[in-house]
Write a protein that holds these residues in place. Structure first.
Motif, PDB file in Angstrom:
ATOM      1  N   UNK A   3       0.834  -1.203   0.000  1.00  0.00           N
ATOM      2  CA  UNK A   3       0.000   0.000   0.000  1.00  0.00           C
ATOM      3  C   UNK A   3       0.870   1.254   0.000  1.00  0.00           C
ATOM      4  N   UNK A   4       1.997   1.184   0.693  1.00  0.00           N
ATOM      5  CA  UNK A   4       2.886   2.352   0.737  1.00  0.00           C
ATOM      6  C   UNK A   4       3.432   2.662  -0.645  1.00  0.00           C
ATOM      7  N   UNK A   5       3.823   1.623  -1.406  1.00  0.00           N
ATOM      8  CA  UNK A   5       4.327   1.846  -2.760  1.00  0.00           C
ATOM      9  C   UNK A   5       3.228   2.370  -3.672  1.00  0.00           C
ATOM     10  N   UNK A   6       2.007   1.836  -3.496  1.00  0.00           N
ATOM     11  CA  UNK A   6       0.892   2.319  -4.313  1.00  0.00           C
ATOM     12  C   UNK A   6       0.614   3.791  -4.036  1.00  0.00           C
ATOM     13  N   UNK A   7       0.632   4.158  -2.744  1.00  0.00           N
ATOM     14  CA  UNK A   7       0.407   5.562  -2.410  1.00  0.00           C
ATOM     15  C   UNK A   7       1.543   6.440  -2.946  1.00  0.00           C
ATOM     16  N   UNK A   8       2.770   5.939  -2.876  1.00  0.00           N
ATOM     17  CA  UNK A   8       3.906   6.705  -3.395  1.00  0.00           C
ATOM     18  C   UNK A   8       3.757   6.958  -4.889  1.00  0.00           C
ATOM     19  N   UNK A  24       2.542  10.234  -9.414  1.00  0.00           N
ATOM     20  CA  UNK A  24       1.766  10.369 -10.647  1.00  0.00           C
ATOM     21  C   UNK A  24       0.904  11.614 -10.658  1.00  0.00           C
ATOM     22  N   UNK A  25       0.276  11.889  -9.505  1.00  0.00           N
ATOM     23  CA  UNK A  25      -0.538  13.102  -9.443  1.00  0.00           C
ATOM     24  C   UNK A  25       0.330  14.348  -9.592  1.00  0.00           C
ATOM     25  N   UNK A  76      10.162  10.590  -3.678  1.00  0.00           N
ATOM     26  CA  UNK A  76      10.738  10.695  -2.339  1.00  0.00           C
ATOM     27  C   UNK A  76       9.718  11.224  -1.334  1.00  0.00           C
ATOM     28  N   UNK A  77       9.071  12.322  -1.717  1.00  0.00           N
ATOM     29  CA  UNK A  77       8.070  12.894  -0.805  1.00  0.00           C
ATOM     30  C   UNK A  77       6.887  11.967  -0.603  1.00  0.00           C
ATOM     31  N   UNK A  78       6.451  11.314  -1.678  1.00  0.00           N
ATOM     32  CA  UNK A  78       5.331  10.384  -1.547  1.00  0.00           C
ATOM     33  C   UNK A  78       5.660   9.212  -0.647  1.00  0.00           C
ATOM     34  N   UNK A  79       6.906   8.696  -0.762  1.00  0.00           N
ATOM     35  CA  UNK A  79       7.312   7.583   0.086  1.00  0.00           C
ATOM     36  C   UNK A  79       7.320   7.985   1.556  1.00  0.00           C
ATOM     37  N   UNK A  80       7.827   9.179   1.826  1.00  0.00           N
ATOM     38  CA  UNK A  80       7.864   9.653   3.220  1.00  0.00           C
ATOM     39  C   UNK A  80       6.452   9.911   3.744  1.00  0.00           C
ATOM     40  N   UNK A  81       5.638  10.597   2.940  1.00  0.00           N
ATOM     41  CA  UNK A  81       4.271  10.899   3.373  1.00  0.00           C
ATOM     42  C   UNK A  81       3.456   9.628   3.569  1.00  0.00           C
ATOM     43  N   UNK A  82       3.598   8.675   2.638  1.00  0.00           N
ATOM     44  CA  UNK A  82       2.856   7.421   2.771  1.00  0.00           C
ATOM     45  C   UNK A  82       3.280   6.675   4.028  1.00  0.00           C
ATOM     46  N   UNK A  83       4.579   6.692   4.339  1.00  0.00           N
ATOM     47  CA  UNK A  83       5.043   6.040   5.555  1.00  0.00           C
ATOM     48  C   UNK A  83       4.457   6.659   6.806  1.00  0.00           C
ATOM     49  N   UNK A  84       4.409   7.985   6.828  1.00  0.00           N
ATOM     50  CA  UNK A  84       3.833   8.659   7.990  1.00  0.00           C
ATOM     51  C   UNK A  84       2.339   8.389   8.092  1.00  0.00           C
TER      52      UNK A  84
END
Length: 370
Positions: free
Chosen positions: A9-14, A19-20, A79-87
């Motif tokens: 799910x984290x990768x999908x959100x990233x 993409x957005x 990078x930002x998506x990975x960090x935000x998704x993790x949080x």
């Protein structure tokens, strides 16, 4: 169930965030390019041709910078998506860890998610509440299993002792042995039937139908009238039609158990038992109050525990199996109701069962009365 591996799910959100961001950047650069081309067309009207840049040169000059910007946006989005998704998924990871810990049999762990109310906080609180109920239920079942094993072992041990005595003493009176074995066997059967009834109520394996509690109170009073006369106890019933939806057999057992306890745990003579049924817009109530010795509030909460047969509560001539109020509590909970106990005004005990109200037509009342 076997599932094929997939993206987390984290990768999908990233990828979704990146993409957005890329889509927004593409639209932004497209809008900038459009305005630049429009500016070039206007420049051709006021400037000589030799001074105005061509559309091809403009795009050629703009494209490398746009590509660099898009690459930076992609890197920043990943990078930002990975960090935000993790949080964002950190609370979910804690819930998952607690679930895995609970799957191993450890129900004492709690998530206790901090922070403001949101969807994750609501999920964590619900999961903590579920763990608390499961923990209490498992602890109760363990106590019940231990007590049931002890209670069932007692008549079997007595039977074994009687048989060993009869074997060692061939001249022993066989008639006395048969009578004692009959009593012990009857007690074991009574205990087993009580355990089966308790299990049936806990599993809610029954069909619901319209039931009138007032008729059940009258039926229980009629059934136990000989026992009440034997103990010198007068039974009083009152109340109008009190409809509930549930199992008639279980609710009759509930009423009978309450009345039986009220008769047995009463004054030596001149005691009374009052059964009242009342109905409101949302609930139906059965109240059973008896006379007797004063009961301390500290001991009342133990009465609904299985196999609680303190000598202060039980008449010597009727020991019972110690499951009466435990069965009542289980039946009430199986019907989405509550059981409450309180000391009587002049001694004794007042037991109140409150159940969700039901509807009953004239035909239903006639069927129940038959």
């Amino acid at each position: 169930m076997i599932r094929e591996p997939g993206m987390s799910v984290r990768l999908k959100l990233t990828l979704s965030y990146a993409g957005f961001l890329m889509l927004a950047g593409t639209l932004l650069l497209g809008a900038v390019g459009f305005f630049l081309l429009d500016y070039q067309d206007r420049a051709l009207e006021v400037m000589p041709v030799v001074m105005a840049p061509s559309g091809r040169d403009l795009i050629k000059d703009f494209a490398p910078d746009a590509a660099i910007v898009m690459l930076l946006l992609l890197m920043f989005g990943l990078l930002g998506g990975w960090i935000l998704a993790g949080r964002m998924l950190a609370p979910l990871n804690r819930i998952t860890a607690a679930t895995r810990q609970a799957a191993t049999g450890s129900l004492a762990h709690r998530i206790e998610l901090e922070g403001r109310d949101d969807e994750f906080r609501e999920l964590a609180d619900s999961f903590d509440a579920m763990l608390a109920r499961l923990d209490a239920h498992v602890a109760e079942q363990r106590r019940f299993a231990a007590n049931a094993s002890h209670e069932l072992r007692t008549p079997l041990a007595i039977t074994q002792s009687l048989l060993e005595v009869a074997r060692d003493d061939p001249e022993r009176d066989i008639g006395e042995l048969h009578e004692r074995l009959r009593v012990v066997n009857a007690r074991a059967i009574e205990l087993t039937e009580a355990l089966l009834l308790l299990s049936r109520a806990d599993q809610r394996s029954f069909t619901r139908e319209p039931v009138d509690l007032s008729l059940l109170a009258e039926e229980a009073a009629e059934t136990l009238l000989p026992l009440a006369e034997k103990h010198g106890v007068a039974i009083e019933t009152s109340g109008d039609v009190t409809a509930v939806n549930g199992s008639r057999a279980l609710l009759l057992q509930l009423t009978t158990n309450l009345l039986h306890n009220a008769i047995v745990h009463n004054l030596p003579e001149g005691g009374t038992v009052q059964l009242r049924t009342t109905a409101s817009a949302t609930s139906s109530t059965l109240a059973v109050e008896n006379t007797g010795e004063e009961v301390s509030p500290e001991r009342i909460w133990t009465f609904t525990e299985p196999f609680q047969r303190g000598t202060e509560r039980i008449r010597r001539d009727h020991v019972g199996v110690g499951l009466g109020l435990a069965i009542v509590k289980s039946i009430a909970q199986a019907h989405d109701g509550t059981l409450s106990l309180a000391p009587g005004a002049a001694g004794g005990l007042r037991v109140t069962v409150r159940l969700p109200g039901g509807s009953m037509s004239l035909g239903d009342r006639q069927d129940v009365s038959r």
